[in-house]
Motif scaffolding. Structure first.
Motif, PDB file in Angstrom:
ATOM      1  N   GLY A 114     -36.352  29.640 -40.910  1.00  0.00           N
ATOM      2  CA  GLY A 114     -35.010  30.057 -41.298  1.00  0.00           C
ATOM      3  C   GLY A 114     -34.117  30.311 -40.100  1.00  0.00           C
ATOM      4  O   GLY A 114     -32.923  30.001 -40.127  1.00  0.00           O
ATOM      5  N   LEU A 115     -34.672  30.862 -39.030  1.00  0.00           N
ATOM      6  CA  LEU A 115     -33.880  31.108 -37.819  1.00  0.00           C
ATOM      7  C   LEU A 115     -33.428  29.784 -37.194  1.00  0.00           C
ATOM      8  O   LEU A 115     -32.286  29.674 -36.752  1.00  0.00           O
ATOM      9  N   LEU A 116     -34.303  28.797 -37.189  1.00  0.00           N
ATOM     10  CA  LEU A 116     -33.906  27.485 -36.653  1.00  0.00           C
ATOM     11  C   LEU A 116     -32.735  26.914 -37.440  1.00  0.00           C
ATOM     12  O   LEU A 116     -31.729  26.488 -36.872  1.00  0.00           O
ATOM     13  N   TRP A 117     -32.863  26.885 -38.781  1.00  0.00           N
ATOM     14  CA  TRP A 117     -31.809  26.311 -39.633  1.00  0.00           C
ATOM     15  C   TRP A 117     -30.531  27.137 -39.517  1.00  0.00           C
ATOM     16  O   TRP A 117     -29.432  26.585 -39.515  1.00  0.00           O
ATOM     17  N   PHE A 118     -30.669  28.454 -39.441  1.00  0.00           N
ATOM     18  CA  PHE A 118     -29.514  29.355 -39.321  1.00  0.00           C
ATOM     19  C   PHE A 118     -28.733  29.045 -38.041  1.00  0.00           C
ATOM     20  O   PHE A 118     -27.522  28.836 -38.078  1.00  0.00           O
ATOM     21  N   ALA A 119     -29.435  29.016 -36.903  1.00  0.00           N
ATOM     22  CA  ALA A 119     -28.769  28.784 -35.617  1.00  0.00           C
ATOM     23  C   ALA A 119     -28.114  27.401 -35.572  1.00  0.00           C
ATOM     24  O   ALA A 119     -26.960  27.264 -35.131  1.00  0.00           O
ATOM     25  N   LEU A 120     -28.824  26.383 -36.039  1.00  0.00           N
ATOM     26  CA  LEU A 120     -28.269  25.032 -36.028  1.00  0.00           C
ATOM     27  C   LEU A 120     -27.111  24.893 -37.017  1.00  0.00           C
ATOM     28  O   LEU A 120     -26.130  24.198 -36.740  1.00  0.00           O
ATOM     29  N   GLY A 121     -27.201  25.574 -38.152  1.00  0.00           N
ATOM     30  CA  GLY A 121     -26.116  25.537 -39.140  1.00  0.00           C
ATOM     31  C   GLY A 121     -24.846  26.181 -38.608  1.00  0.00           C
ATOM     32  O   GLY A 121     -23.748  25.611 -38.715  1.00  0.00           O
ATOM     33  N   TYR A 122     -24.984  27.355 -37.992  1.00  0.00           N
ATOM     34  CA  TYR A 122     -23.799  28.030 -37.453  1.00  0.00           C
ATOM     35  C   TYR A 122     -23.230  27.299 -36.240  1.00  0.00           C
ATOM     36  O   TYR A 122     -22.012  27.249 -36.072  1.00  0.00           O
ATOM     37  N   ALA A 123     -24.092  26.724 -35.414  1.00  0.00           N
ATOM     38  CA  ALA A 123     -23.594  25.935 -34.273  1.00  0.00           C
ATOM     39  C   ALA A 123     -22.784  24.741 -34.782  1.00  0.00           C
ATOM     40  O   ALA A 123     -21.703  24.435 -34.251  1.00  0.00           O
ATOM     41  N   SER A 124     -23.274  24.084 -35.832  1.00  0.00           N
ATOM     42  CA  SER A 124     -22.560  22.934 -36.394  1.00  0.00           C
ATOM     43  C   SER A 124     -21.213  23.350 -36.978  1.00  0.00           C
ATOM     44  O   SER A 124     -20.199  22.676 -36.759  1.00  0.00           O
ATOM     45  N   PHE A 132     -12.406  29.977 -31.888  1.00  0.00           N
ATOM     46  CA  PHE A 132     -13.058  30.920 -30.979  1.00  0.00           C
ATOM     47  C   PHE A 132     -13.624  32.126 -31.735  1.00  0.00           C
ATOM     48  O   PHE A 132     -14.785  32.489 -31.518  1.00  0.00           O
ATOM     49  N   PRO A 133     -12.862  32.761 -32.650  1.00  0.00           N
ATOM     50  CA  PRO A 133     -13.434  33.903 -33.370  1.00  0.00           C
ATOM     51  C   PRO A 133     -14.668  33.530 -34.191  1.00  0.00           C
ATOM     52  O   PRO A 133     -15.644  34.278 -34.241  1.00  0.00           O
ATOM     53  N   PHE A 134     -14.643  32.361 -34.821  1.00  0.00           N
ATOM     54  CA  PHE A 134     -15.815  31.962 -35.601  1.00  0.00           C
ATOM     55  C   PHE A 134     -16.991  31.666 -34.683  1.00  0.00           C
ATOM     56  O   PHE A 134     -18.136  32.024 -34.991  1.00  0.00           O
ATOM     57  N   SER A 135     -16.736  31.032 -33.543  1.00  0.00           N
ATOM     58  CA  SER A 135     -17.809  30.731 -32.593  1.00  0.00           C
ATOM     59  C   SER A 135     -18.460  32.018 -32.086  1.00  0.00           C
ATOM     60  O   SER A 135     -19.688  32.105 -31.980  1.00  0.00           O
ATOM     61  N   VAL A 136     -17.636  33.030 -31.776  1.00  0.00           N
ATOM     62  CA  VAL A 136     -18.169  34.319 -31.326  1.00  0.00           C
ATOM     63  C   VAL A 136     -19.010  34.942 -32.436  1.00  0.00           C
ATOM     64  O   VAL A 136     -20.120  35.431 -32.196  1.00  0.00           O
ATOM     65  N   ALA A 137     -18.495  34.923 -33.666  1.00  0.00           N
ATOM     66  CA  ALA A 137     -19.253  35.487 -34.790  1.00  0.00           C
ATOM     67  C   ALA A 137     -20.566  34.736 -34.982  1.00  0.00           C
ATOM     68  O   ALA A 137     -21.608  35.354 -35.237  1.00  0.00           O
ATOM     69  N   ALA A 138     -20.538  33.416 -34.859  1.00  0.00           N
ATOM     70  CA  ALA A 138     -21.758  32.621 -35.018  1.00  0.00           C
ATOM     71  C   ALA A 138     -22.802  33.018 -33.977  1.00  0.00           C
ATOM     72  O   ALA A 138     -23.990  33.139 -34.285  1.00  0.00           O
ATOM     73  N   ILE A 139     -22.358  33.254 -32.751  1.00  0.00           N
ATOM     74  CA  ILE A 139     -23.283  33.690 -31.697  1.00  0.00           C
ATOM     75  C   ILE A 139     -23.812  35.087 -32.001  1.00  0.00           C
ATOM     76  O   ILE A 139     -25.010  35.348 -31.903  1.00  0.00           O
ATOM     77  N   VAL A 140     -22.911  36.002 -32.379  1.00  0.00           N
ATOM     78  CA  VAL A 140     -23.322  37.375 -32.689  1.00  0.00           C
ATOM     79  C   VAL A 140     -24.327  37.378 -33.842  1.00  0.00           C
ATOM     80  O   VAL A 140     -25.362  38.059 -33.789  1.00  0.00           O
ATOM     81  N   TRP A 141     -24.046  36.612 -34.896  1.00  0.00           N
ATOM     82  CA  TRP A 141     -24.951  36.579 -36.051  1.00  0.00           C
ATOM     83  C   TRP A 141     -26.280  35.924 -35.710  1.00  0.00           C
ATOM     84  O   TRP A 141     -27.328  36.332 -36.213  1.00  0.00           O
ATOM     85  N   THR A 142     -26.269  34.926 -34.835  1.00  0.00           N
ATOM     86  CA  THR A 142     -27.525  34.289 -34.430  1.00  0.00           C
ATOM     87  C   THR A 142     -28.362  35.258 -33.603  1.00  0.00           C
ATOM     88  O   THR A 142     -29.583  35.355 -33.798  1.00  0.00           O
ATOM     89  N   VAL A 143     -27.715  36.004 -32.701  1.00  0.00           N
ATOM     90  CA  VAL A 143     -28.438  37.026 -31.940  1.00  0.00           C
ATOM     91  C   VAL A 143     -28.984  38.089 -32.892  1.00  0.00           C
ATOM     92  O   VAL A 143     -30.134  38.535 -32.751  1.00  0.00           O
ATOM     93  N   ALA A 144     -28.199  38.487 -33.890  1.00  0.00           N
ATOM     94  CA  ALA A 144     -28.678  39.453 -34.887  1.00  0.00           C
ATOM     95  C   ALA A 144     -29.884  38.909 -35.636  1.00  0.00           C
ATOM     96  O   ALA A 144     -30.837  39.641 -35.912  1.00  0.00           O
ATOM     97  N   ASP A 145     -29.876  37.618 -35.948  1.00  0.00           N
ATOM     98  CA  ASP A 145     -31.012  37.012 -36.631  1.00  0.00           C
ATOM     99  C   ASP A 145     -32.248  36.986 -35.734  1.00  0.00           C
ATOM    100  O   ASP A 145     -33.372  37.210 -36.199  1.00  0.00           O
ATOM    101  N   ILE A 146     -32.058  36.749 -34.449  1.00  0.00           N
ATOM    102  CA  ILE A 146     -33.182  36.790 -33.508  1.00  0.00           C
ATOM    103  C   ILE A 146     -33.784  38.192 -33.460  1.00  0.00           C
ATOM    104  O   ILE A 146     -35.007  38.371 -33.523  1.00  0.00           O
ATOM    105  N   VAL A 147     -32.930  39.209 -33.381  1.00  0.00           N
ATOM    106  CA  VAL A 147     -33.404  40.596 -33.380  1.00  0.00           C
ATOM    107  C   VAL A 147     -34.129  40.893 -34.694  1.00  0.00           C
ATOM    108  O   VAL A 147     -35.208  41.518 -34.698  1.00  0.00           O
TER     109      VAL A 147
END
Length: 194
Positions: A114-124, A132-147
């Motif tokens: 799920g983390l793989l699909w999540f990160a690749l989905g948000y990057a896409s 820029f705001p969505f890109s920042v949120a995508a990074i923040v949410w991906t880091v949150a998913d890693i945690v």
């Protein structure tokens, strides 16, 4: 300010999903399913709202935008498949899932597909939206998913699933290897338990 609120809404979704795992570990009953669904819904709503407010509509309707959006939706489709179709319904139904470790299909690829699909989905989607705001949120949410995944590994999964140690010994945590890719391809669509 609005974009910060939406990003925070997505983070609140992760807090609720963490609560879902805590409730599962402590066997607090059927309300855990509602908490998990609320967390997921909050993340989805925050994503859609942030895209609606900040995405470059012209970019999203261009050929690259459509291609990246389609790719993102495909990864989110894989996320839904891994979490809601490959896992038995008992995982989310409030029953004790201790005997339900799944080690076939995408769960053979790694312990957290799920983390793989999540990160690749948000990057896409970030590439599609060119925001820029969505890109920042995508990074923040991906880091949150890693945690979140690290916390699941550390505090929850070995208590929830009786044979998680065996699964952890035979399946990589995040980065698939050749053997795990081969097992994934050989077992896709098959259940590991009757």
């Amino acid at each position: 300010m609005l974009t910060l609120t939406m990003t925070g809404g997505g983070l609140a979704g992760f807090v609720l999903m963490f609560a879902f795992d805590w409730m599962t570990t402590n066997k607090t009953g059927r309300s855990r399913g509602f908490v998990g669904l609320a967390g997921l819904s909050l993340l989805v709503a925050s994503t859609l709202a942030l895209l609606a407010v900040t995405a470059d509509a012209q970019r999203m309707l261009s050929a690259p935008g459509i291609a990246f959006t389609t790719l993102g939706l495909a990864f989110f489709g894989l996320l839904a498949y891994s979490l809601f179709f490959e896992l038995p319904k008992e995982t989310y139904a409030g029953e004790d899932p201790r005997h339900l470790v799944v080690d076939t299909g995408t769960w053979a690829l790694c312990r957290h597909p799920g983390l793989l699909w999540f990160a690749l989905g948000y990057a896409s989607l970030a590439l599609a939206a060119r925001s820029f705001p969505f890109s920042v949120a995508a990074i923040v949410w991906t880091v949150a998913d890693i945690v979140y995944v690290i916390l699941q590994e550390r505090f929850f999964f070995r208590k929830i699933f009786a044979d998680y140690e065996r699964y952890a010994a035979t399946t990589p945590m995040l980065i698939p290897n050749r053997a795990s890719v081969e097992k994934c391809l050989a077992t896709i669509g098959r259940k590991s338990r009757p």
